[in-house]
Design an enzyme around this catalytic site. Structure first.
Site, mmCIF file in Angstrom:
data_model
loop_
_atom_site.group_PDB
_atom_site.id
_atom_site.type_symbol
_atom_site.label_atom_id
_atom_site.label_comp_id
_atom_site.label_asym_id
_atom_site.label_seq_id
_atom_site.Cartn_x
_atom_site.Cartn_y
_atom_site.Cartn_z
ATOM 1 N N TYR A 96 44.329 39.008 43.252
ATOM 2 C CA TYR A 96 43.115 38.202 43.247
ATOM 3 C C TYR A 96 43.322 36.897 44.020
ATOM 4 O O TYR A 96 44.042 36.000 43.582
ATOM 5 C CB TYR A 96 42.682 37.880 41.823
ATOM 6 C CG TYR A 96 42.439 39.088 40.946
ATOM 7 C CD1 TYR A 96 42.181 40.345 41.489
ATOM 8 C CD2 TYR A 96 42.463 38.982 39.556
ATOM 9 C CE1 TYR A 96 41.963 41.451 40.681
ATOM 10 C CE2 TYR A 96 42.239 40.082 38.744
ATOM 11 C CZ TYR A 96 41.992 41.311 39.304
ATOM 12 O OH TYR A 96 41.777 42.402 38.503
ATOM 13 N N SER B 137 34.755 45.477 34.326
ATOM 14 C CA SER B 137 33.386 45.649 34.818
ATOM 15 C C SER B 137 32.452 46.264 33.777
ATOM 16 O O SER B 137 31.688 47.189 34.084
ATOM 17 C CB SER B 137 33.370 46.502 36.092
ATOM 18 O OG SER B 137 34.025 45.834 37.143
ATOM 19 N N LEU C 215 29.814 45.099 32.770
ATOM 20 C CA LEU C 215 28.445 44.784 33.173
ATOM 21 C C LEU C 215 28.040 45.525 34.448
ATOM 22 O O LEU C 215 27.032 45.204 35.064
ATOM 23 C CB LEU C 215 28.274 43.277 33.379
ATOM 24 C CG LEU C 215 28.610 42.401 32.169
ATOM 25 C CD1 LEU C 215 28.390 40.935 32.486
ATOM 26 C CD2 LEU C 215 27.771 42.811 30.969
#
Length: 340
Positions: free
Chosen positions: A55, A206, A208
């Site tokens: 990231y 994830s 959502l």
């Protein structure tokens, strides 16, 4: 917040996926704003923070380390190796590379410890299976890191039930992480059952649906506004044709949220929580108001009949398009539903 088991650790049922603060969805917030969000999460009872070497090519770990290291005893820290940035051409531009070789895993861990400003990482995942390296070799390197006291437990990300079994035979796996939400049901093929058989916690990233179930994308033109570096640009479900078909599911989902007395984002998270007390969602966000909304899902209650209506509305048969493009799908090891 209620707690759940993450391997040997007791953590809040809803954790925080930190990726959004440095990576993947266009221009990230400033480090100052990202730091405020991390501290607000800690203040609200989040005790499970999930990051990765990938990231921001280390930037996310550095942010987490700078902001949260003074509070290290208050939370469980997870990070990942096996997928990092490499200067392939020697021009200073980092390219994402999957590399599960033991030497690379150990070198990545050393960098992560420095970036995170900690002596030990509680849960360290193999971010992706390197299909050129036997899983036994990669897990063997992680087992060495456990023996050396640099990590406490081992996790796997985006792997199949068979790979989990092979890995678990080398060293106990504490947690398996993959995408799970009403519109991504792949773990239901085999992974969830295998996790339960082996006593492995399941972490749902994830939950959502990359913002879709948060009701953030309301019309067909929303996908045209994605930033250049937003990974959803390459995901089939967010491309014209598939996206318009998926939007047809949202009105009914909003109605179900109204019936439950919560927001669509909260309903999506509660759906994940309701699938088993061994499942831990880690929604991510770059905005404090969304963080507070997501954590509010811990207080939402609804009955099994509503859960079934969500299952019937959004599932592998009603969602249009695969979750990844072909090139990305070829890199991962998860089971996939066969076309009808």
């Amino acid at each position: 917040m209620q707690t759940r088991k993450l391997g040997p650790f007791d953590v809040g049922a809803i954790g925080l996926g930190c990726m959004n603060l440095s990576h993947a969805y266009g221009v990230p917030p400033s480090p100052e704003e990202g730091g405020k969000l991390l501290l607000r999460a800690l203040e609200m009872g989040v005790t499970h923070f999930d990051t990765a070497a990938l990231y921001g090519f280390g930037a996310n770990e550095k942010l987490v380390g700078e902001v949260l290291s003074p509070h290290r005893s208050r939370f469980t820290l997870a990070s990942k190796c096996g997928m990092t940035g490499v200067d392939v051409k020697g021009d200073g531009k980092l390219v994402r590379v999957i590399d599960g070789r033991p030497a690379t895993i150990k070198a990545t861990c050393e960098a992560s410890l420095r970036n995170l400003r900690t002596d030990v990482i509680d849960l360290y995942y193999l971010h992706r299976l390197d299909k050129q390296v036997p899983i036994e070799d990669s897990v063997g390197a992680l087992a060495d890191l456990v023996s050396e006291g640099k990590i406490r437990t081992i996790g796997l990300s985006e792997v199949s039930a068979d790979t989990l079994r092979r890995a678990h035979a080398v060293h106990p796996v504490a947690a398996l992480q993959t995408e799970y939400s009403p519109w991504t049901r792949n773990p239901e093929i085999a992974v969830l059952e295998t996790c339960r058989e082996l006593g492995v916690s399941f972490v749902a990233f994830s939950p959502l649906a990359r913002g879709f179930l948060a009701d953030a994308l309301r019309d067909p033109t929303a996908v045209d506004a994605f930033a250049d570096k937003d990974i959803r640009r390459g995901m089939p479900r967010f491309q014209h044709g598939h996206f318009e078909a998926n939007l047809l599911l949202l009105d009914a989902f909003r109605q179900l949220a109204r019936e439950a007395g919560c927001t669509p984002a909260q309903l999506a998270i509660v759906w994940v929580l309701a699938k088993g007390d061994d499942i831990l969602p880690i929604p991510g966000t770059s905005r404090i108001e969304h963080l507070e909304e997501n954590l509010g899902a811990a207080d939402v209650r609804f009955d099994q009949a509503l859960l079934q209506r969500i299952d019937d509305l959004i599932n592998e048969r009603t969602v249009s398009g695969p979750r990844y493009p072909e090139a990305t799908q070829a890199e991962i090891d998860t089971e996939e539903f066969r076309p009808a």
